[in-house]
Design a protein around this motif. Structure first.
Motif, PDB file in Angstrom:
ATOM      1  N   SER A 233       0.829  -1.191   0.000  1.00  0.00           N
ATOM      2  CA  SER A 233       0.000   0.000   0.000  1.00  0.00           C
ATOM      3  C   SER A 233       0.871   1.252   0.000  1.00  0.00           C
ATOM      4  O   SER A 233       1.771   1.389   0.815  1.00  0.00           O
ATOM      5  N   THR A 234       0.623   2.169  -0.929  1.00  0.00           N
ATOM      6  CA  THR A 234       1.345   3.436  -0.943  1.00  0.00           C
ATOM      7  C   THR A 234       0.357   4.593  -1.100  1.00  0.00           C
ATOM      8  O   THR A 234       0.227   5.177  -2.161  1.00  0.00           O
ATOM      9  N   PRO A 235      -0.340   4.936  -0.029  1.00  0.00           N
ATOM     10  CA  PRO A 235      -1.292   6.047  -0.106  1.00  0.00           C
ATOM     11  C   PRO A 235      -0.580   7.387  -0.223  1.00  0.00           C
ATOM     12  O   PRO A 235       0.644   7.471  -0.056  1.00  0.00           O
ATOM     13  N   GLU A 236      -1.319   8.429  -0.498  1.00  0.00           N
ATOM     14  CA  GLU A 236      -0.773   9.772  -0.619  1.00  0.00           C
ATOM     15  C   GLU A 236      -0.020  10.176   0.643  1.00  0.00           C
ATOM     16  O   GLU A 236       0.942  10.931   0.585  1.00  0.00           O
ATOM     17  N   SER A 237      -0.432   9.636   1.783  1.00  0.00           N
ATOM     18  CA  SER A 237       0.239   9.973   3.032  1.00  0.00           C
ATOM     19  C   SER A 237       1.632   9.352   3.126  1.00  0.00           C
ATOM     20  O   SER A 237       2.391   9.659   4.024  1.00  0.00           O
ATOM     21  N   PHE A 238       1.964   8.441   2.230  1.00  0.00           N
ATOM     22  CA  PHE A 238       3.324   7.882   2.189  1.00  0.00           C
ATOM     23  C   PHE A 238       3.712   7.753   0.733  1.00  0.00           C
ATOM     24  O   PHE A 238       3.567   6.701   0.125  1.00  0.00           O
ATOM     25  N   ASP A 239       4.180   8.868   0.165  1.00  0.00           N
ATOM     26  CA  ASP A 239       4.524   8.885  -1.251  1.00  0.00           C
ATOM     27  C   ASP A 239       5.995   9.254  -1.440  1.00  0.00           C
ATOM     28  O   ASP A 239       6.811   9.010  -0.554  1.00  0.00           O
ATOM     29  N   CYS A 240       6.340   9.834  -2.576  1.00  0.00           N
ATOM     30  CA  CYS A 240       7.746  10.000  -2.966  1.00  0.00           C
ATOM     31  C   CYS A 240       8.603  10.727  -1.936  1.00  0.00           C
ATOM     32  O   CYS A 240       9.739  10.318  -1.683  1.00  0.00           O
ATOM     33  N   ASP A 241       8.097  11.794  -1.339  1.00  0.00           N
ATOM     34  CA  ASP A 241       8.915  12.516  -0.354  1.00  0.00           C
ATOM     35  C   ASP A 241       9.170  11.646   0.872  1.00  0.00           C
ATOM     36  O   ASP A 241      10.280  11.642   1.418  1.00  0.00           O
ATOM     37  N   ASN A 242       8.183  10.870   1.296  1.00  0.00           N
ATOM     38  CA  ASN A 242       8.366   9.994   2.446  1.00  0.00           C
ATOM     39  C   ASN A 242       9.374   8.890   2.153  1.00  0.00           C
ATOM     40  O   ASN A 242      10.229   8.579   2.988  1.00  0.00           O
TER      41      ASN A 242
ATOM     42  N   THR B 118      29.076   7.493  -4.725  1.00  0.00           N
ATOM     43  CA  THR B 118      29.799   6.235  -4.554  1.00  0.00           C
ATOM     44  C   THR B 118      31.180   6.365  -5.166  1.00  0.00           C
ATOM     45  O   THR B 118      31.501   7.391  -5.776  1.00  0.00           O
ATOM     46  N   ASP B 119      31.978   5.318  -5.053  1.00  0.00           N
ATOM     47  CA  ASP B 119      33.303   5.328  -5.668  1.00  0.00           C
ATOM     48  C   ASP B 119      33.232   5.283  -7.187  1.00  0.00           C
ATOM     49  O   ASP B 119      34.239   5.428  -7.866  1.00  0.00           O
ATOM     50  N   MET B 120      32.031   5.123  -7.735  1.00  0.00           N
ATOM     51  CA  MET B 120      31.841   5.139  -9.189  1.00  0.00           C
ATOM     52  C   MET B 120      31.140   6.416  -9.655  1.00  0.00           C
ATOM     53  O   MET B 120      30.694   6.501 -10.788  1.00  0.00           O
ATOM     54  N   GLY B 121      31.014   7.409  -8.770  1.00  0.00           N
ATOM     55  CA  GLY B 121      30.391   8.679  -9.134  1.00  0.00           C
ATOM     56  C   GLY B 121      29.076   8.918  -8.403  1.00  0.00           C
ATOM     57  O   GLY B 121      28.720   8.216  -7.472  1.00  0.00           O
ATOM     58  N   TRP B 122      28.368   9.942  -8.877  1.00  0.00           N
ATOM     59  CA  TRP B 122      27.064  10.313  -8.324  1.00  0.00           C
ATOM     60  C   TRP B 122      25.970   9.491  -8.999  1.00  0.00           C
ATOM     61  O   TRP B 122      25.959   9.380 -10.225  1.00  0.00           O
ATOM     62  N   PHE B 123      25.014   8.997  -8.191  1.00  0.00           N
ATOM     63  CA  PHE B 123      23.896   8.236  -8.727  1.00  0.00           C
ATOM     64  C   PHE B 123      22.587   8.767  -8.184  1.00  0.00           C
ATOM     65  O   PHE B 123      22.486   9.137  -7.009  1.00  0.00           O
ATOM     66  N   VAL B 124      21.598   8.816  -9.070  1.00  0.00           N
ATOM     67  CA  VAL B 124      20.232   9.132  -8.680  1.00  0.00           C
ATOM     68  C   VAL B 124      19.538   7.797  -8.493  1.00  0.00           C
ATOM     69  O   VAL B 124      19.606   6.924  -9.357  1.00  0.00           O
ATOM     70  N   VAL B 125      18.882   7.624  -7.347  1.00  0.00           N
ATOM     71  CA  VAL B 125      18.197   6.363  -7.051  1.00  0.00           C
ATOM     72  C   VAL B 125      16.736   6.647  -6.715  1.00  0.00           C
ATOM     73  O   VAL B 125      16.428   7.599  -6.008  1.00  0.00           O
ATOM     74  N   GLU B 126      15.875   5.843  -7.279  1.00  0.00           N
ATOM     75  CA  GLU B 126      14.447   5.922  -6.999  1.00  0.00           C
ATOM     76  C   GLU B 126      14.153   4.938  -5.862  1.00  0.00           C
ATOM     77  O   GLU B 126      14.183   3.728  -6.062  1.00  0.00           O
ATOM     78  N   PRO B 127      13.874   5.437  -4.654  1.00  0.00           N
ATOM     79  CA  PRO B 127      13.686   4.535  -3.523  1.00  0.00           C
ATOM     80  C   PRO B 127      12.422   3.670  -3.607  1.00  0.00           C
ATOM     81  O   PRO B 127      12.338   2.661  -2.927  1.00  0.00           O
ATOM     82  N   GLN B 128      11.488   4.051  -4.443  1.00  0.00           N
ATOM     83  CA  GLN B 128      10.265   3.246  -4.568  1.00  0.00           C
ATOM     84  C   GLN B 128      10.468   2.002  -5.434  1.00  0.00           C
ATOM     85  O   GLN B 128       9.767   1.018  -5.269  1.00  0.00           O
ATOM     86  N   THR B 129      11.444   2.057  -6.354  1.00  0.00           N
ATOM     87  CA  THR B 129      11.661   0.930  -7.267  1.00  0.00           C
ATOM     88  C   THR B 129      13.038   0.290  -7.111  1.00  0.00           C
ATOM     89  O   THR B 129      13.250  -0.829  -7.566  1.00  0.00           O
ATOM     90  N   GLY B 130      13.980   1.022  -6.511  1.00  0.00           N
ATOM     91  CA  GLY B 130      15.350   0.535  -6.387  1.00  0.00           C
ATOM     92  C   GLY B 130      16.176   0.749  -7.640  1.00  0.00           C
ATOM     93  O   GLY B 130      17.356   0.414  -7.675  1.00  0.00           O
ATOM     94  N   GLU B 131      15.600   1.328  -8.678  1.00  0.00           N
ATOM     95  CA  GLU B 131      16.345   1.589  -9.908  1.00  0.00           C
ATOM     96  C   GLU B 131      17.228   2.820  -9.711  1.00  0.00           C
ATOM     97  O   GLU B 131      16.883   3.731  -8.953  1.00  0.00           O
ATOM     98  N   PHE B 132      18.377   2.836 -10.386  1.00  0.00           N
ATOM     99  CA  PHE B 132      19.272   3.981 -10.287  1.00  0.00           C
ATOM    100  C   PHE B 132      19.971   4.224 -11.612  1.00  0.00           C
ATOM    101  O   PHE B 132      19.986   3.369 -12.495  1.00  0.00           O
ATOM    102  N   ILE B 133      20.525   5.440 -11.736  1.00  0.00           N
ATOM    103  CA  ILE B 133      21.201   5.863 -12.956  1.00  0.00           C
ATOM    104  C   ILE B 133      22.302   6.846 -12.575  1.00  0.00           C
ATOM    105  O   ILE B 133      22.177   7.574 -11.585  1.00  0.00           O
TER     106      ILE B 133
END
Length: 184
Positions: free
Chosen positions: A95-104, A155-170
């Motif tokens: 469950s991911t209601p508005e009360s627990f979304d991307c900022d949370n 990280t030791d391989m540079g800066w990474f953007v990570v999406e905490p909801q999916t675990g994907e990063f770039i």
């Protein structure tokens, strides 16, 4: 009343045993938080500003809560992110209601990763931040929208953007959305 107090005592013992259960039995137990592996050198807020190419007059785009930071190994970053996804799944039960979304999610990701320094008594903050972006392009499993919060990690391989909801990063240099605000 005596029966009621015995029942409360039983619940207290049950709660304590749950909180101290082995990490395999309880994936939300902080004992299961992986111990950080760090890069070799620490950095400060001035160097971070230079690395991210944020001009001094754009100071409102960048907020630091500490002065000294330290990066982590890329392998630890991947290990932690995998651990975080497991914890997130067990906490939310899908469950991911508005009360627990991307900022949370992004604040929780940063907070738990920052907490990991206590596993080996490091005196520097892990270089992880929350970023606010204009989500013009669908990215990392999240559709296009207006504003979105996610994380940035050094990280030791540079800066990474990570999406905490999916675990994907770039890698940050390949991330197409405009970053409006950094919070470290």
């Amino acid at each position: 009343m005596k029966h009621f107090l015995k029942y409360l005592g039983f619940l207290l013992i049950l709660n304590i045993s749950y909180a101290t259960e082995s990490p395999k039995g309880n994936p939300t137990n902080l004992d299961s938080l992986p111990t950080p592996k760090y890069t070799l050198h620490a950095t400060d807020s001035f160097d971070i500003r230079k690395e991210l190419k944020i001009k001094l007059f754009e100071g409102n785009r960048l907020t630091f809560f500490d002065f000294h930071y330290i990066g982590i190994t890329h392998s630890y970053f991947e290990e932690y992110t995998k651990w975080f996804l497991n914890v997130k799944t067990n906490l939310l039960n899908g469950s991911t209601p508005e009360s627990f979304d991307c900022d949370n999610f992004s604040l929780l990701y940063k907070s738990l990763l920052s907490t990991a320094v206590y596993k080996n008594n490091k005196d520097k903050e892990i270089l992880v931040g929350v970023i606010m972006v204009r989500q013009k392009h669908p990215m990392l499993g999240i559709p296009a929208g207006v504003l979105h919060a996610l994380n940035i990690v050094k990280t030791d391989m540079g800066w990474f953007v990570v999406e905490p909801q999916t675990g994907e990063f770039i890698n940050l240099k390949d991330y197409p959305n405009e970053i409006r605000k950094y919070i470290f």
